[in-house]
Design a protein around this motif. Structure first.
Motif, mmCIF file in Angstrom:
data_model
loop_
_atom_site.group_PDB
_atom_site.id
_atom_site.type_symbol
_atom_site.label_atom_id
_atom_site.label_comp_id
_atom_site.label_asym_id
_atom_site.label_seq_id
_atom_site.Cartn_x
_atom_site.Cartn_y
_atom_site.Cartn_z
ATOM 1 N N PHE A 1 -21.007 65.937 8.326
ATOM 2 C CA PHE A 1 -21.202 64.783 9.192
ATOM 3 C C PHE A 1 -22.677 64.379 9.229
ATOM 4 O O PHE A 1 -23.013 63.202 9.151
ATOM 5 C CB PHE A 1 -20.720 65.092 10.609
ATOM 6 N N ALA A 2 -23.558 65.376 9.351
ATOM 7 C CA ALA A 2 -24.992 65.090 9.454
ATOM 8 C C ALA A 2 -25.515 64.484 8.158
ATOM 9 O O ALA A 2 -26.319 63.549 8.176
ATOM 10 C CB ALA A 2 -25.759 66.365 9.797
ATOM 11 N N GLU A 3 -25.077 65.014 7.024
ATOM 12 C CA GLU A 3 -25.517 64.486 5.731
ATOM 13 C C GLU A 3 -25.051 63.044 5.545
ATOM 14 O O GLU A 3 -25.790 62.192 5.052
ATOM 15 C CB GLU A 3 -24.982 65.360 4.595
ATOM 16 N N TRP A 4 -23.829 62.779 5.955
ATOM 17 C CA TRP A 4 -23.273 61.426 5.823
ATOM 18 C C TRP A 4 -24.045 60.438 6.693
ATOM 19 O O TRP A 4 -24.356 59.320 6.265
ATOM 20 C CB TRP A 4 -21.805 61.453 6.220
ATOM 21 N N THR A 5 -24.375 60.839 7.903
ATOM 22 C CA THR A 5 -25.089 59.950 8.821
ATOM 23 C C THR A 5 -26.483 59.624 8.289
ATOM 24 O O THR A 5 -26.965 58.500 8.468
ATOM 25 C CB THR A 5 -25.189 60.603 10.206
ATOM 26 N N ARG A 6 -27.113 60.597 7.619
ATOM 27 C CA ARG A 6 -28.465 60.375 7.086
ATOM 28 C C ARG A 6 -28.467 59.654 5.745
ATOM 29 O O ARG A 6 -29.473 59.060 5.355
ATOM 30 C CB ARG A 6 -29.192 61.715 6.899
ATOM 31 N N PHE A 7 -27.355 59.687 5.024
ATOM 32 C CA PHE A 7 -27.335 59.227 3.635
ATOM 33 C C PHE A 7 -27.532 57.723 3.507
ATOM 34 O O PHE A 7 -26.971 56.937 4.261
ATOM 35 C CB PHE A 7 -26.009 59.622 2.975
ATOM 36 N N GLY B 1 -14.521 61.852 15.315
ATOM 37 C CA GLY B 1 -15.404 62.463 14.325
ATOM 38 C C GLY B 1 -16.560 61.554 13.989
ATOM 39 O O GLY B 1 -17.001 60.730 14.789
ATOM 40 N N VAL B 2 -17.048 61.679 12.761
ATOM 41 C CA VAL B 2 -18.130 60.824 12.289
ATOM 42 C C VAL B 2 -17.555 59.457 11.878
ATOM 43 O O VAL B 2 -16.379 59.355 11.525
ATOM 44 C CB VAL B 2 -18.841 61.487 11.092
ATOM 45 N N GLU B 3 -18.361 58.409 11.972
ATOM 46 C CA GLU B 3 -17.917 57.099 11.517
ATOM 47 C C GLU B 3 -17.984 57.041 9.993
ATOM 48 O O GLU B 3 -18.984 57.416 9.396
ATOM 49 C CB GLU B 3 -18.776 55.991 12.118
ATOM 50 N N ASN C 1 -26.235 50.095 4.099
ATOM 51 C CA ASN C 1 -27.220 50.798 3.272
ATOM 52 C C ASN C 1 -26.552 51.838 2.374
ATOM 53 O O ASN C 1 -27.218 52.675 1.780
ATOM 54 C CB ASN C 1 -28.319 51.441 4.125
ATOM 55 N N VAL C 2 -25.225 51.779 2.291
ATOM 56 C CA VAL C 2 -24.449 52.692 1.443
ATOM 57 C C VAL C 2 -23.427 51.877 0.653
ATOM 58 O O VAL C 2 -22.828 50.936 1.184
ATOM 59 C CB VAL C 2 -23.716 53.768 2.279
ATOM 60 N N LEU C 3 -23.249 52.242 -0.604
ATOM 61 C CA LEU C 3 -22.178 51.699 -1.439
ATOM 62 C C LEU C 3 -21.285 52.856 -1.844
ATOM 63 O O LEU C 3 -21.746 53.806 -2.486
ATOM 64 C CB LEU C 3 -22.756 51.029 -2.686
ATOM 65 N N ALA C 4 -20.025 52.826 -1.436
ATOM 66 C CA ALA C 4 -19.076 53.890 -1.748
ATOM 67 C C ALA C 4 -18.142 53.432 -2.864
ATOM 68 O O ALA C 4 -17.502 52.376 -2.754
ATOM 69 C CB ALA C 4 -18.262 54.274 -0.513
ATOM 70 N N LEU C 5 -18.061 54.238 -3.927
ATOM 71 C CA LEU C 5 -17.244 53.905 -5.087
ATOM 72 C C LEU C 5 -15.901 54.617 -5.015
ATOM 73 O O LEU C 5 -15.841 55.829 -4.771
ATOM 74 C CB LEU C 5 -17.962 54.322 -6.376
ATOM 75 N N THR D 1 -16.728 52.377 9.488
ATOM 76 C CA THR D 1 -17.408 51.457 10.404
ATOM 77 C C THR D 1 -18.903 51.713 10.542
ATOM 78 O O THR D 1 -19.552 51.114 11.394
ATOM 79 C CB THR D 1 -16.755 51.542 11.803
ATOM 80 N N LEU D 2 -19.476 52.579 9.736
ATOM 81 C CA LEU D 2 -20.883 52.892 9.904
ATOM 82 C C LEU D 2 -21.780 51.854 9.224
ATOM 83 O O LEU D 2 -22.348 50.986 9.847
ATOM 84 C CB LEU D 2 -21.181 54.299 9.367
ATOM 85 N N ASN D 3 -21.892 51.916 7.904
ATOM 86 C CA ASN D 3 -22.853 51.053 7.197
ATOM 87 C C ASN D 3 -22.488 50.957 5.721
ATOM 88 O O ASN D 3 -23.367 50.818 4.872
ATOM 89 C CB ASN D 3 -24.272 51.629 7.328
ATOM 90 N N VAL D 4 -21.184 51.042 5.418
ATOM 91 C CA VAL D 4 -20.741 51.277 4.051
ATOM 92 C C VAL D 4 -20.022 50.074 3.448
ATOM 93 O O VAL D 4 -19.007 49.629 3.967
ATOM 94 C CB VAL D 4 -19.786 52.495 3.986
ATOM 95 N N VAL D 5 -20.569 49.556 2.344
ATOM 96 C CA VAL D 5 -19.838 48.609 1.512
ATOM 97 C C VAL D 5 -18.970 49.425 0.553
ATOM 98 O O VAL D 5 -19.458 50.328 -0.122
ATOM 99 C CB VAL D 5 -20.794 47.703 0.709
ATOM 100 N N GLN D 6 -17.682 49.096 0.505
ATOM 101 C CA GLN D 6 -16.749 49.872 -0.314
ATOM 102 C C GLN D 6 -16.302 49.073 -1.531
ATOM 103 O O GLN D 6 -15.890 47.919 -1.410
ATOM 104 C CB GLN D 6 -15.551 50.293 0.516
#
Length: 306
Positions: A169-175, A84-86, A28-32, A89-94
């Motif tokens: 970390f919290a913002e990233w997990t919710r984003f 730390g935070v994932e 649910n995330v696309l990282a550029l 491996t969380l939900n990110v297409v890179q």
């Protein structure tokens, strides 16, 4: 999700999913990212690879897309510290964009000229933003990436390190949405810098609404749905068959996101990968599940080409 391959993406030796399978994820995330280079690299033979790399093609004014990992498998281009935070491996297409965000290379890079030989992403040719918007729109429609993202995209090199734009970390997990390497926690890189994200996002929304990038809105009429080609007959498919219809079928499976079993790409020779991909497509449709044998019939053909 069922769409794991970007249509027309180049794989072959650039695909690292067999070496580094990655974790299954529901993106649910696309990282550029920006590669800070002018060509596609091996990413240390896949050890630091994203899911896909977009290489600007100055002749076609489009992207040549290279796929390194399936879109439902984690990539390896972000720092992911233990405990730390994932990140990866969380939900990110890179997505790596070939080019630079370094203002030292705003106009030239040695003998190379920006906009002619490479892309300076904060001030790119409009066609490059159109190509990026088309890719983002596809990710929204086929993978489910929300069309939203942060307001802050600071310029490089001020985007480097622990800036206000970098998420906790919290913002990233919710984003959920589209962000840059510069927003990822546990990372210090500042790419892709101050790209005109709001403009690119607006273009993507126009495409999703049925318009074209560069138009003022979604008023452009959607293209009419193509008429499926006539089914060539069951005798054209199965073990030992070799013809253009087998390749046509395979290319359509890839375009629909059901080409995971191809290692190189569709060909005119029927193989087990064709059967498995057809079967996966059949299982995704309730009207086909009861007879998901991996051999196309008239209904499978019509649904596949509709």
């Amino acid at each position: 999700m069922t769409t794991t391959l970007y249509p027309g993406a180049i794989r072959g030796s650039h695909f690292y999913g067999d070496t580094y399978e990655g974790d299954l994820m529901d993106p649910n995330v696309l990282a550029l990212h920006t590669t800070e280079g002018t060509s596609v690299v091996s990413y240390r033979n896949g050890r630091d690879a994203p899911n896909i790399t977009a290489l600007p093609n100055f002749k076609t004014k489009k992207f040549d897309v290279y796929q390194h990992f399936l879109l439902n498998r984690s990539a390896r281009a972000l720092v992911n510290q233990p405990g730390g935070v994932e990140t990866n491996t969380l939900n990110v297409v890179q997505l790596e964009l070939v080019g630079t965000c370094d203002p030292k290379r705003k106009t030239s890079w040695g003998k190379l000229k920006a906009g002619v030989d490479y892309i300076y992403w904060p001030d790119a040719p409009e066609w490059a933003y159109d190509a990026l918007a088309e890719l983002i729109a596809w990710m929204h429609l086929n993978v489910g990436i929300p069309l939203q993202g942060p307001d802050e995209w600071p310029a490089y090199p001020s985007s480097y390190g622990p800036t206000p734009a970098r998420m906790t970390f919290a913002e990233w997990t919710r984003f959920k949405g589209i962000c840059g390497h510069l927003h990822a926690p546990e990372n210090d890189h500042g790419d892709p810098g101050n790209i005109p994200f709001a403009r690119i996002l607006a273009k993507a929304k126009v495409i999703v609404a049925g318009g074209k990038p560069g138009t003022g809105g979604g008023s452009t009429k959607p293209k009419p749905k193509p008429t499926p080609p006539a089914f060539p007959g069951r005798d054209k498919f199965g073990p030992g068959k070799r013809n253009s219809y087998v390749k046509q079928l395979g290319e359509r499976l890839v375009a629909k996101g059901f080409g995971a079993h191809y290692r190189v790409g569709p060909s005119e020779q029927w193989g087990e990968a064709d059967r498995l991909n057809v079967q996966a497509f059949q299982r995704s449709h309730k009207d086909l599940r009861s007879d998901a044998d991996g051999l196309p019939g008239p209904l499978t053909w019509r649904l596949l080409f509709s």
